[in-house]
Write a protein that holds these residues in place. Structure first.
Motif, mmCIF file in Angstrom:
data_model
loop_
_atom_site.group_PDB
_atom_site.id
_atom_site.type_symbol
_atom_site.label_atom_id
_atom_site.label_comp_id
_atom_site.label_asym_id
_atom_site.label_seq_id
_atom_site.Cartn_x
_atom_site.Cartn_y
_atom_site.Cartn_z
ATOM 1 N N SER A 43 0.890 -1.286 0.003
ATOM 2 C CA SER A 43 -0.062 -0.139 -0.005
ATOM 3 C C SER A 43 0.990 1.012 -0.145
ATOM 4 O O SER A 43 2.187 1.179 0.296
ATOM 5 N N LEU A 45 1.731 4.709 1.870
ATOM 6 C CA LEU A 45 1.540 5.266 3.250
ATOM 7 C C LEU A 45 1.631 6.787 3.059
ATOM 8 O O LEU A 45 2.514 7.139 2.254
ATOM 9 N N ALA A 52 -3.242 4.435 4.924
ATOM 10 C CA ALA A 52 -2.581 3.702 3.724
ATOM 11 C C ALA A 52 -3.500 3.766 2.601
ATOM 12 O O ALA A 52 -5.006 4.149 2.906
ATOM 13 N N ALA A 71 -3.885 2.755 9.046
ATOM 14 C CA ALA A 71 -2.868 1.875 8.799
ATOM 15 C C ALA A 71 -2.253 1.210 10.190
ATOM 16 O O ALA A 71 -1.838 -0.061 10.169
ATOM 17 N N LYS A 76 -9.335 -3.223 10.004
ATOM 18 C CA LYS A 76 -9.256 -2.150 9.037
ATOM 19 C C LYS A 76 -10.379 -1.344 8.666
ATOM 20 O O LYS A 76 -11.378 -1.743 8.098
#
Length: 804
Positions: A43, A45, A52, A71, A76
């Motif tokens: 991902s 960042l 992210a 992140a 999530k």
């Protein structure tokens, strides 16, 4: 020439590597950067590493969501996403291009979504910005919100935030937060096919009709965590605060999300790793969502024919009334459909008391579905007027008699309503019992007494409490007339289950020739039955059922038939004819968890975790949430079936009491379940729900490792007892040894450790140390912290029990 080309390629490669290194430190992404949608995809960042940008896997169809998320939070939490109605297939690619900006394409290169701008920067605020070479902002996620606002984000007049369809479905939902041209911040819901907007169900009242310069014009979520509406009033301005309490953004993450159920909530989450790490509410709107919505249009907060109940957190809980089932079993906030049919075509112009009866619901109403009102009238006259009207599906007795027809909308439970609803059903059909709505702040109890204001059965039925067994409390609802099918079969059991004769089931199973399984309770045969259409079923022929136990058999079958949960196998019918006792279940084509887990190929980590969560929810229902507490006594992978979508479904629950006592102990403790048995079975200690918790813990560790707990085919040096080895690995910090080459699990090491700790807590030798299934579910889902797990067997070696 070749040397020059090589030198040029080398220089270009070094420049790209430098650009990628910069991207890791300041959040910027160079042209040409891309991410491919895979399980282990990287991902982009932000410079602080707090946000992210990339792909998040979805729970269905092997698709991924291009999104932004926190992140550093284990759960999530997604705060922005692109194209939720059309998620990206596996191997799709998002790339920053020179001519088209940010481009999302499928594996064949077809365009899914694009931003049409250039360079990308993932900011520490959670804002993904696309800018040109002069750093001019040409596009940003903050200006194109989905369902969430973040600190420093501003919504101008005309701005819209839309909910997702469900908790895990990121398609466009039916609820909206809008800042109108007149200055009001409003919540409304809409008709999804045409996007037609219904009336508001919340308004900030920041429109000043007498002085438009004092109306609201901007919604601000500032860097301190305050959300307010700024009014137009000269240079100084005035503001209407939505956030009243200061929660410091230095110590907490903040977000404001329009939840899929229509409640707009500001949340906070601690940045420190210690303490209770979960999202908590600062405030939410509206205060009461279970109200009339849409001016009579649409279904309301819940689906059609559903009942909305306001929980303590001001979020709605939706339930189908008795005799109704979810149109989509996977959407508990969706519409309900009747399990029976009411029609004027079959009944002529009038219904009669011989054809129909009522279920009585206390303090429940669907206020926007009326077509007649009678006043003055008494309760008996109200009931009779609905019985004699083939169009009438429900009669509400409150300040007169309100007659309603399907579909019912804006249903809700309200303790202050002071009324009754009479829900009509055919007398040949007995509606299954459903748990009553729960008052805000009240804890659920395994006891089946109905509280005041709950949904209760009325004048056509009465509640009969019967004490069954040494540790279970059961109830049965006895109706005045038995179903016609039961009368034909000669059974005295009064239930909504279908009664089968032995001859019918012999024909359905081709004389019991197609056996596809055997458990501690009997042989299972595949069969087909006719019930309007041809259905494939599983017929379990019970062995050694308690002799002369006709009453016990009928009582237990009735209890099993009243259970209703998406993680339980559904009982469709039964046979009780002489010495023949058979149960008919729905057929699940994907077989047992044992075959799925211990087969040639290892299931994905995500599939395994979702299966574990499903089993936990099913056991929680059996232990605490169904009308009668049920202890399974034989939890093992062979008794977990998988439906078409690989959702876990518990089978054989409620059958332990049907076996002869000695056989029950033998089958449950040794023969059928070696490796899953709680120590109390061997110590003459009380058998409680904690025996199921123990078995679940063993099975959870099996799910983690894809290995049987007791496997005597491997040598002693290879750790034949899994739970012993798993605890040693936990103590030594070598979790990667447990999962071998499972990269998906290794990349989710925090979840792996959490699940393993939960499993170790569940297999504690002392039952009092084992958590309840409610606590287990909360720990699995990350709602509560999982403490360090102690030695599960300080007094003895559990493996000795499981190998005897």
């Amino acid at each position: 020439m070749a040397t020059a080309i090589f030198t040029l390629m080398f220089l270009v490669t070094m420049v790209l590597l430098q650009l990628m290194a910069v991207a890791q430190t300041n959040g910027s992404m160079p042209v040409g950067a891309f991410i491919t949608a895979t399980d282990d995809a990287p991902s982009w960042l932000s410079s602080s590493g707090e946000f992210a940008f990339g792909f998040q896997p979805l729970e269905y169809k092997d698709h991924f969501l291009l999104s932004i998320w926190y992140a550093k939070i284990p759960e999530k939490t997604i705060v922005w996403y692109a194209n939720g109605d059309n998620p990206a297939p596996r191997e799709s690619k998002v790339e920053l291009t020179v001519d088209r900006g940010l481009v999302l394409t499928d594996p064949q290169g077809n365009l899914i979504w694009s931003s049409d701008i250039l360079l990308g920067v993932m900011n520490d605020t959670g804002n993904f910005v696309l800018q040109n070479s002069n750093s001019d902002r040409l596009w940003e996620s903050f200006s194109n919100p989905t369902d969430t606002l973040l600190p420093t984000q501003i919504m101008e007049v005309g701005g819209v935030v839309s909910s997702r369809r469900t908790e895990t479905n990121f398609s466009l939902g039916r609820f909206q937060l809008r800042l109108l041209d007149n200055g009001n911040l409003v919540l409304n819901y809409m008709n999804l096919p045409t996007k037609f907007v219904y009336d508001d169900y919340y308004t900030s009242e920041t429109y000043d009709a007498s002085n438009s310069s004092n109306s609201g014009y901007r919604l601000i979520f500032n860097e301190s965590g305050y959300m307010y509406i700024l009014r137009r009033n000269g240079l100084h301005g005035l503001r209407e605060d939505l956030t009243k309490t200061a929660i410091p953004t230095t110590d907490f993450y903040h977000r404001a999300t329009l939840n899929f159920d229509g409640v707009f909530t500001q949340y906070f989450y601690p940045k420190a790793s210690s303490g209770n790490r979960s999202w908590s509410s600062v405030w939410s709107k509206p205060d009461k969502i279970c109200v009339n919505m849409g001016a009579g249009l649409g279904s309301g907060a819940c689906g059609y024919n559903s009942i909305c109940n306001l929980k303590a957190d001001k979020r709605p809980e939706c339930n189908c009334p008795q005799g109704f089932s979810l149109l989509d079993p996977n959407d508990r906030y969706g519409s309900c459909i009747p399990d029976f049919e009411l029609s004027c075509r079959d009944d002529g112009l009038n219904s009669t008391e011989d054809q129909y009866d009522f279920v009585e619901l206390i303090n429940v109403d669907w206020p926007t579905s009326d077509y007649e009102r009678y006043k003055p009238i008494n309760e008996d006259e109200c009931r009779k007027s609905c019985l004699d009207d083939c169009l009438c599906s429900v009669a509400i007795f409150r300040d007169g008699c309100w007659k309603k027809k399907l579909p019912l909308s804006n249903g809700r439970f309200d303790i202050g309503m002071n009324g009754k609803a009479f829900l009509k059903f055919p007398k040949g059909y007995v509606p299954p019992d459903r748990p009553p709505p729960q008052l805000p702040g009240e804890k659920k109890k395994p006891d089946i007494k109905f509280i005041a204001g709950s949904v209760v059965l009325g004048t056509s039925v009465f509640v009969n409490f019967v004490l069954v067994g040494a540790f279970c409390l059961t109830s049965s609802f006895i109706y005045r007339k038995k179903t016609e099918k039961v009368q034909e079969g000669g059974s005295g059991l009064e239930t909504n289950l279908r009664y089968f004769t032995y001859k019918e089931l012999a024909e359905a199973t081709n004389d019991f020739k197609d056996a596809f399984g055997r458990g501690g309770f009997g042989v299972v045969y595949k069969g087909t039955i006719q019930a309007g259409s041809t259905s494939v079923v599983a017929v379990k022929k019970l062995d050694k059922v308690v002799q002369d136990g006709e009453k016990e058999f009928k009582t237990e079958v009735q209890v099993i038939g009243q259970t209703h949960h998406k993680n339980l196998v559904r009982l469709l019918g039964f046979c009780d004819e002489g010495q023949n006792r058979l149960l008919v279940y729905e057929f699940l084509s994907n077989g047992t968890l044992a075959n799925f887990l211990f087969g040639c190929s290892k299931p994905s980590w995500k599939q395994r975790t979702q299966i574990a969560f499903g089993i936990a929810r099913g056991l929680l229902y059996l232990h605490e949430e169904c009308g009668t507490q049920i202890i399974h006594c034989d939890i093992k992978p062979q008794n977990i079936l998988l439906d078409n979508y690989y959702n876990a479904r518990i089978s054989d629950f409620g059958l332990a009491k049907l076996l002869v006592l000695d056989q029950s102990k033998t089958q449950t403790a040794i023969r059928g379940t070696k490796g899953y048995v709680a120590p109390e079975w061997f110590r003459n200690r009380p058998i409680t729900v904690k025996v199921d918790v123990y078995s679940f813990g063993v099975m959870l560790i099996e799910i983690i490792c894809c290995r049987r707990n007791v496997d005597l085919e491997i040598g002693e040096a290879e750790n034949p007892v899994l739970i012993d080895w798993a605890y040693d690995c936990y103590m030594n910090g070598s979790l990667d040894v447990l999962i071998g080459d499972d990269m998906e699990a290794k990349n989710d090491i925090s979840t792996l450790e959490r699940l393993l700790k939960v499993g170790i807590w569940c297999i504690q030798e002392d039952p009092s140390l084992r958590p309840t299934m409610r606590k287990v579910t909360q720990m699995l889902e990350g709602v509560v912290e999982v403490p360090a797990a102690p030695n599960p067997f300080p007094y003895s070696t559990i493996s000795n029990y499981n190998q005897e």
